[in-house]
Write a protein that holds these residues in place. Structure first.
Motif, PDB file in Angstrom:
ATOM      1  N   VAL A  90       0.884  -1.173   0.000  1.00  9.91           N
ATOM      2  CA  VAL A  90       0.000   0.000   0.000  1.00  9.91           C
ATOM      3  C   VAL A  90       0.919   1.220   0.000  1.00  9.91           C
ATOM      4  N   PRO A  91       1.049   1.924  -1.120  1.00  9.75           N
ATOM      5  CA  PRO A  91       2.100   2.938  -1.274  1.00  9.75           C
ATOM      6  C   PRO A  91       2.084   4.037  -0.217  1.00  9.75           C
ATOM      7  N   VAL A  96       5.999  -0.275   8.332  1.00  6.26           N
ATOM      8  CA  VAL A  96       5.688  -1.267   9.364  1.00  6.26           C
ATOM      9  C   VAL A  96       4.232  -1.723   9.264  1.00  6.26           C
ATOM     10  N   SER A  97       3.327  -0.840   8.878  1.00  6.13           N
ATOM     11  CA  SER A  97       1.924  -1.247   8.710  1.00  6.13           C
ATOM     12  C   SER A  97       1.769  -2.199   7.527  1.00  6.13           C
ATOM     13  N   ASN A  98       2.534  -1.964   6.457  1.00  2.81           N
ATOM     14  CA  ASN A  98       2.518  -2.900   5.336  1.00  2.81           C
ATOM     15  C   ASN A  98       2.982  -4.283   5.778  1.00  2.81           C
ATOM     16  N   VAL A  99       4.001  -4.328   6.607  1.00  5.08           N
ATOM     17  CA  VAL A  99       4.497  -5.615   7.104  1.00  5.08           C
ATOM     18  C   VAL A  99       3.447  -6.285   7.979  1.00  5.08           C
ATOM     19  N   LEU A 100       2.774  -5.505   8.810  1.00  6.29           N
ATOM     20  CA  LEU A 100       1.747  -6.048   9.708  1.00  6.29           C
ATOM     21  C   LEU A 100       0.553  -6.621   8.950  1.00  6.29           C
ATOM     22  N   GLU A 143       5.962   4.126  -0.551  1.00  4.14           N
ATOM     23  CA  GLU A 143       6.271   4.726  -1.850  1.00  4.14           C
ATOM     24  C   GLU A 143       7.568   5.530  -1.830  1.00  4.14           C
ATOM     25  N   ALA A 144       8.091   5.846  -0.636  1.00  3.50           N
ATOM     26  CA  ALA A 144       9.327   6.614  -0.535  1.00  3.50           C
ATOM     27  C   ALA A 144      10.567   5.744  -0.683  1.00  3.50           C
ATOM     28  N   LEU A 145      10.401   4.433  -0.699  1.00  2.00           N
ATOM     29  CA  LEU A 145      11.525   3.512  -0.752  1.00  2.00           C
ATOM     30  C   LEU A 145      11.887   3.148  -2.185  1.00  2.00           C
ATOM     31  N   SER A 146      13.100   2.682  -2.375  1.00  2.00           N
ATOM     32  CA  SER A 146      13.519   2.195  -3.684  1.00  2.00           C
ATOM     33  C   SER A 146      12.845   0.856  -3.978  1.00  2.00           C
ATOM     34  N   GLY A 147      12.938   0.425  -5.231  1.00  2.00           N
ATOM     35  CA  GLY A 147      12.324  -0.846  -5.599  1.00  2.00           C
ATOM     36  C   GLY A 147      12.869  -2.016  -4.796  1.00  2.00           C
ATOM     37  N   GLY A 148      14.179  -2.058  -4.609  1.00  2.00           N
ATOM     38  CA  GLY A 148      14.773  -3.147  -3.833  1.00  2.00           C
ATOM     39  C   GLY A 148      14.323  -3.130  -2.385  1.00  2.00           C
ATOM     40  N   GLN A 149      14.219  -1.933  -1.803  1.00  2.00           N
ATOM     41  CA  GLN A 149      13.739  -1.813  -0.431  1.00  2.00           C
ATOM     42  C   GLN A 149      12.279  -2.231  -0.332  1.00  2.00           C
ATOM     43  N   GLN A 151      10.760  -4.403  -2.195  1.00  2.00           N
ATOM     44  CA  GLN A 151      10.659  -5.855  -2.293  1.00  2.00           C
ATOM     45  C   GLN A 151      11.046  -6.513  -0.982  1.00  2.00           C
ATOM     46  N   ARG A 152      11.998  -5.920  -0.250  1.00  2.00           N
ATOM     47  CA  ARG A 152      12.334  -6.465   1.071  1.00  2.00           C
ATOM     48  C   ARG A 152      11.191  -6.254   2.065  1.00  2.00           C
ATOM     49  N   VAL A 153      10.444  -5.163   1.918  1.00  2.00           N
ATOM     50  CA  VAL A 153       9.242  -4.972   2.748  1.00  2.00           C
ATOM     51  C   VAL A 153       8.231  -6.074   2.438  1.00  2.00           C
ATOM     52  N   ALA A 154       8.088  -6.397   1.162  1.00  2.00           N
ATOM     53  CA  ALA A 154       7.168  -7.470   0.772  1.00  2.00           C
ATOM     54  C   ALA A 154       7.620  -8.815   1.347  1.00  2.00           C
ATOM     55  N   ILE A 155       8.920  -9.052   1.383  1.00  2.00           N
ATOM     56  CA  ILE A 155       9.442 -10.272   1.999  1.00  2.00           C
ATOM     57  C   ILE A 155       9.147 -10.276   3.491  1.00  2.00           C
ATOM     58  N   ALA A 156       9.325  -9.126   4.135  1.00  2.00           N
ATOM     59  CA  ALA A 156       9.036  -9.012   5.570  1.00  2.00           C
ATOM     60  C   ALA A 156       7.563  -9.298   5.847  1.00  2.00           C
ATOM     61  N   ARG A 157       6.679  -8.784   5.000  1.00  2.00           N
ATOM     62  CA  ARG A 157       5.243  -9.057   5.150  1.00  2.00           C
ATOM     63  C   ARG A 157       4.968 -10.556   5.051  1.00  2.00           C
ATOM     64  N   ALA A 158       5.625 -11.214   4.111  1.00  2.00           N
ATOM     65  CA  ALA A 158       5.464 -12.668   3.985  1.00  2.00           C
ATOM     66  C   ALA A 158       5.952 -13.377   5.236  1.00  2.00           C
ATOM     67  N   LEU A 159       7.061 -12.943   5.802  1.00  2.00           N
ATOM     68  CA  LEU A 159       7.597 -13.580   7.012  1.00  2.00           C
ATOM     69  C   LEU A 159       6.683 -13.375   8.215  1.00  2.00           C
ATOM     70  N   MET A 160       5.922 -12.269   8.238  1.00  2.00           N
ATOM     71  CA  MET A 160       4.968 -12.050   9.336  1.00  2.00           C
ATOM     72  C   MET A 160       3.915 -13.146   9.382  1.00  2.00           C
ATOM     73  N   GLN A 161       3.672 -13.805   8.251  1.00  2.00           N
ATOM     74  CA  GLN A 161       2.716 -14.912   8.220  1.00  2.00           C
ATOM     75  C   GLN A 161       3.288 -16.167   8.857  1.00  2.00           C
ATOM     76  N   ASP A 162       4.624 -16.188   9.086  1.00  2.00           N
ATOM     77  CA  ASP A 162       5.316 -17.380   9.576  1.00  2.00           C
ATOM     78  C   ASP A 162       4.989 -18.584   8.685  1.00  2.00           C
ATOM     79  N   PRO A 163       5.234 -18.451   7.379  1.00  2.00           N
ATOM     80  CA  PRO A 163       4.820 -19.498   6.445  1.00  2.00           C
ATOM     81  C   PRO A 163       5.777 -20.680   6.428  1.00  2.00           C
ATOM     82  N   LYS A 164       5.284 -21.796   5.936  1.00  2.00           N
ATOM     83  CA  LYS A 164       6.125 -22.973   5.721  1.00  2.00           C
ATOM     84  C   LYS A 164       6.772 -22.933   4.337  1.00  2.00           C
ATOM     85  N   ILE A 165       6.101 -22.268   3.402  1.00  2.00           N
ATOM     86  CA  ILE A 165       6.605 -22.110   2.041  1.00  2.00           C
ATOM     87  C   ILE A 165       6.512 -20.640   1.659  1.00  2.00           C
TER      88      ILE A 165
END
Length: 271
Positions: A90-91, A96-100, A143-149, A151-165
């Protein structure tokens, strides 16, 4: 652990995935390669149940994923996190809210509506951002972050789910070589340190060889290669990509050195 049996997806008269069969008996980092339209994204979307299969089965730890519905399907999507090429953040919302948002599958509608997060979840989100090297950006808008940053936020959001895959659909396709390397190294660390299975759709052979334990090649919806990075020869790559002897791995590379070599060759010679 993960057994995919004769998985097929058709759209009208077009077969996007054709009788795919894959066995994964331990957590691995797997790269899926192939040309655009080979069926890679459709395969991942069926694994996550964003798309229903036409036929075949997906079993994880003995459970038939293709038959799940309602709350069971949502629980599976929490266990099988998805990372997208375009980040899907959500740009205008802070990082931190995106990760949550990774906790939404296990929260009440009222709590989600008013963004009411337990303190423990907020601390965990910041810890994950710190692990990925971007904790200082937690209060910023995404939206203030670079593309690489991002994508790392998106990875962090995925990790908040504590996924197996973790499924990553072209996670570096929109990134420059430096950021692509940072993102792939983050996914590799998550696999090694957490023991999570990571399956990533990739365009480039060097990335698959460098970061993955196993590589699956798709062409026209079918799996035409399934082996180790060492077995992914140039000849096999030509078969996967449907290319002739003029095929150059360097032309698809994300490694800075290879890109420099290709660019140098293509520069016009001036007097």
């Amino acid at each position: 652990m993960l057994h995919i049996d004769l998985l097929t997806k058709t759209f009208g008269h077009h077969t996007a995935v054709d009788r795919a069969t894959i066995r994964v008996d331990r957590p691995m980092m797997i790269g899926v390669i192939g040309r655009s339209g080979a069926g890679k994204s459709t395969l991942l979307r069926m694994l996550n149940r964003l798309e229903d299969s036409t036929s075949g089965a997906i079993r994880f730890e003995g459970r038939d994923v293709t038959r799940l519905a309602g709350a069971d399907k949502r629980a599976w999507q929490a266990d099988c996190a998805m990372i997208f090429q375009q980040f899907n953040l959500v740009p205008r919302m802070d990082v931190v809210s995106n990760v949550l948002h990774g906790t939404l599958n296990r929260r009440s509608t009222l709590a989600s509506l008013f963004s009411l997060y337990p303190t423990a979840d907020i601390h965990r989100a910041i810890d994950i951002l710190d692990r990925l090297g971007i904790a200082e950006h937690a209060p910023k808008r995404a939206e203030a972050l670079s593309g690489g940053q991002q994508q790392r936020v998106a990875i962090a959001r995925a990790l908040m789910q504590d996924p197996k895959i973790i499924l990553a659909d072209e996670p570096i396709a929109s990134l420059d070589p430096m950021n692509a390397q940072v993102v792939m190294e983050a996914l590799r660390r998550i696999h090694e340190e957490d023991g999570r299975m990571v399956i990533a759709n990739l365009h480039t052979l060097d990335t698959a060889r460098r970061y993955c334990d196993r590589v699956i090649g798709m062409r026209d919806g079918r799996i035409v290669f399934d082996g180790t990075p060492a077995q992914l020869t140039t000849g096999m790559a030509r078969e996967i990509y449907g290319a002739d002897a003029r095929f150059s791995e360097e032309a698809t590379s994300t490694e800075i050195e290879a890109i420099d070599r290709v660019t140098t060759r293509q520069m016009p010679i001036t007097a």
